[in-house]
Design a protein around this motif. Structure first.
Motif, short mmCIF file in Angstrom:
data_model
loop_
_atom_site.label_atom_id
_atom_site.label_comp_id
_atom_site.label_asym_id
_atom_site.label_seq_id
_atom_site.Cartn_x
_atom_site.Cartn_y
_atom_site.Cartn_z
N ALA A 90 0.98 -1.24 0.02
CA ALA A 90 0.10 -0.03 0.01
C ALA A 90 0.93 1.21 0.00
N GLU A 91 0.29 2.34 -0.75
CA GLU A 91 0.87 3.57 -0.69
C GLU A 91 0.22 4.54 -0.01
N GLU A 92 -1.23 4.39 -0.01
CA GLU A 92 -2.20 5.11 0.56
C GLU A 92 -3.27 4.40 0.79
N ILE A 93 -3.78 4.41 2.25
CA ILE A 93 -4.85 3.77 2.28
C ILE A 93 -5.99 4.77 2.76
N ARG A 94 -7.27 4.85 2.25
CA ARG A 94 -8.17 5.85 2.75
C ARG A 94 -9.36 4.98 3.42
N ILE A 95 -9.77 5.48 4.63
CA ILE A 95 -10.84 4.72 5.49
C ILE A 95 -11.95 5.49 4.99
N ILE A 96 -12.99 4.53 4.10
CA ILE A 96 -14.12 5.40 3.55
C ILE A 96 -15.28 4.98 4.40
N GLY A 97 -15.37 4.00 5.07
CA GLY A 97 -16.48 3.73 5.94
C GLY A 97 -15.93 2.76 7.04
N ALA A 98 -16.20 3.26 8.31
CA ALA A 98 -15.42 2.63 9.42
C ALA A 98 -16.42 1.52 9.83
N ALA A 99 -15.85 0.56 10.64
CA ALA A 99 -16.65 -0.49 11.22
C ALA A 99 -16.21 -0.83 12.53
N ASP A 100 -17.17 -0.68 13.57
CA ASP A 100 -16.39 -1.13 14.95
C ASP A 100 -16.69 -2.55 15.45
N GLU A 101 -16.52 -2.71 16.53
CA GLU A 101 -16.60 -4.19 17.17
C GLU A 101 -17.71 -5.02 16.96
N ASN A 102 -18.79 -4.10 17.00
CA ASN A 102 -20.16 -4.73 17.08
C ASN A 102 -20.68 -5.22 15.52
N TYR A 103 -19.94 -4.99 14.54
CA TYR A 103 -20.13 -5.39 13.31
C TYR A 103 -20.49 -6.97 13.51
N PRO A 104 -21.69 -7.41 12.90
CA PRO A 104 -22.17 -8.87 13.46
C PRO A 104 -21.42 -9.95 12.53
#
Ligand code: 4AD
Ligand code: MG
Length: 459
Positions: A90-104
């Protein structure tokens, strides 16, 4: 420009720059590095993204949760890890939509029951990714099969006034006020309904398909069908897709020939063109699947008369839950026994008693059977139902009278027997039953994106 992962890997070149987007399946981190398994749905394996701690947002990357959406720019490099040829530096990583630990959908094995309860998310899992890629490709293959043979594709109506199978399983379509409909003689007055008559969702496109086959010779339909059948089994859905070819100037034997070619074509297609998914099913869903499908693609399908099938079942010495007797319909346990134990592969059962089959089937000379066929396959049972149609007007009318089916509402169907009638035959293949058969998935709810079954229509 974003490239799909499957495309990138098919034309992979070392050092190639690219831009990907997808969802995180898992992240492993150390102080120096993060390894992200990224999947965009275009293939099963996805790709491993290697993020160096020198990336400006490395701290955020290291904390990424399963399910997050990312955009990644980087270069393809040959992977030192086993099990994958390439990875992306990777040269660049964009976080477009986060997901927390509640992701089922965390990275562990979930039960299919649990996954059904999160049908809005399960397409992001390995199994359902593979199922729905296979399903999509098969739909294309079905059109290809008929197109190669010059069949016309016809769109038959979804709202209909006729119950093709005569089993009384139509879902009603109405705009009448459910609480206080207008009444005639104490019954709802469908004359005042939207279509001026009683209508429902189609159980089959066959009757309209027949009309088209008597103009275009060879046709097929491929569309959704609906049955308000209150059977809560692993093989029945209230909404399912059906492929229904119809051939003019054809009899029952031509019909079985077409069905056999069709099923074998789809087996070969799945093996040749969905090999990654099929290998996954073989490994995780049904051991021996590939061998089973390969055998079917090569096999000569058996053909057996219903009367003979009853005889074989009666002589089997097996105590079935449902009775076996000439005149009764075959149950799944009988169907599976016939294909699994008696024949050891797909088998057509031909010429059923007329009392258990639909009004439109052609009556045989013995006066007690009709030119019907069901294709039974191991594991699933009935996958195809079809018949030669009654093309003789008098006999058709007689049969409708016997069954108490009104001729007036089907005047247009009877017209097709009045002018230019000819022998014709067709069948219906349940698309979900096909996907079950080819993937080894055992519940119809797991091969249709959002299953409709009694008491279930949430998503
Ligand atoms: O045997 P069926 O009822 O035949 C017909 O509808 C004819 N009109 C077909 C024709 O001759 N054109 O249904 C055909 C196939 C079955 O063999 C089965 O694969 C599938 O449709 N099927 C179902 N699949 C899922 N859920 C259900 N409730 C189904 N009912 C039938
Ligand atoms: Mg049937």
């Amino acid at each position: 420009m974003r490239t799909r992962i499957s495309e990138l890997l098919t034309h992979a070149k070392s050092g190639q720059g690219c831009e990907l987007a997808g969802w995180v399946r898992s992240v492993r981190t150390s102080k120096e590095m993060a390894f992200i398994s990224l999947n965009d749905g275009s293939n099963l394996a996805g790709i491993q993204i290697v993020a160096d701690h020198k990336l400006a947002n490395f701290a955020d990357i290291a904390r990424l949760g399963t399910g997050a959406a990312l955009g990644v720019t980087g270069r393809l490099v040959e992977s030192p890890a086993s099990g994958q040829a390439w990875e992306l530096a990777a040269e660049e990583i964009r976080i477009i939509g986060a997901a927390d630990e509640n992701y089922p959908l965390q990275k562990k094995r979930h039960s299919f029951e649990y996954l059904r309860s999160i049908a809005h998310l399960r397409p992001r899992s390995n199994t359902f990714g593979a199922v729905f890629r296979l399903r999509s490709r098969l739909a294309q293959a079905i059109h290809r099969f008929f197109n190669e043979r010059g069949f016309l594709y016809v769109h038959t109506p979804i709202i209909t006034a006729s119950d093709c199978e005569g089993a009384g399983e139509l879902f009603r379509v109405t705009t009448l006020d459910a609480a206080s409909p207008p009444l005639v003689e104490g019954q709802p007055d469908f004359g005042q309904d939207f279509f001026g008559q009683r209508t429902g969702l189609t159980v089959s496109g066959q009757l309209e398909g027949e009309l088209f086959s008597l103009a275009f010779s060879d046709i097929y339909t491929f569309g959704p069908t609906f049955r308000a059948e209150n059977s809560n089994t692993a093989r029945h859905a209230s909404e399912f897709w059906m492929i229904e070819p119809e051939m003019a100037f054809a009899d029952l034997s031509d019909d079985a020939d077409l069905a056999e070619q069709f099923v074998k074509y789809l087996c070969r297609f799945a093996l040749d063109e969905c090999s990654e998914e099929m290998a996954f099913f073989d490994k995780h869903i049904e051991n021996g699947l590939l061998e089973r499908i390969r055998t079917v693609a090569e096999a000569d399908f058996g053909r057996m008369d219903y009367s003979n099938a009853i005889d074989r079942l009666q002589r089997s010495g097996v105590s079935f839950a449902f009775p076996v007797e000439w005149g009764l319909d075959l149950q799944t346990e009988h169907e599976r026994y016939l294909s699994e134990q008696v024949v050891g592969g797909p088998v057509f059962i031909l010429n059923y008693p007329k009392a258990i089959k639909a009004f439109y089937m052609r009556q045989n000379a013995d006066n007690r059977t009709v030119a019907a066929m069901d294709l039974l396959v191991p594991k699933v049972g009935e996958i195809i139902g079809g018949s030669q149609r009654e093309e003789r007007l008098e006999l058709l009318e007689l049969r409708m009278d016997e069954l108490g089916i009104g001729k007036e509402p089907l005047w247009w169907y009877l017209d097709s027997r009045r002018w230019g009638s000819c022998p014709h035959a067709g069948f219906g293949l349940g698309f979900e039953r096909l996907v079950m058969y080819l993937s080894g998935m055992e519940n119809i709810r797991d091969v249709i994106p959002f299953p409709r079954t009694p008491r279930h229509a949430e998503f």
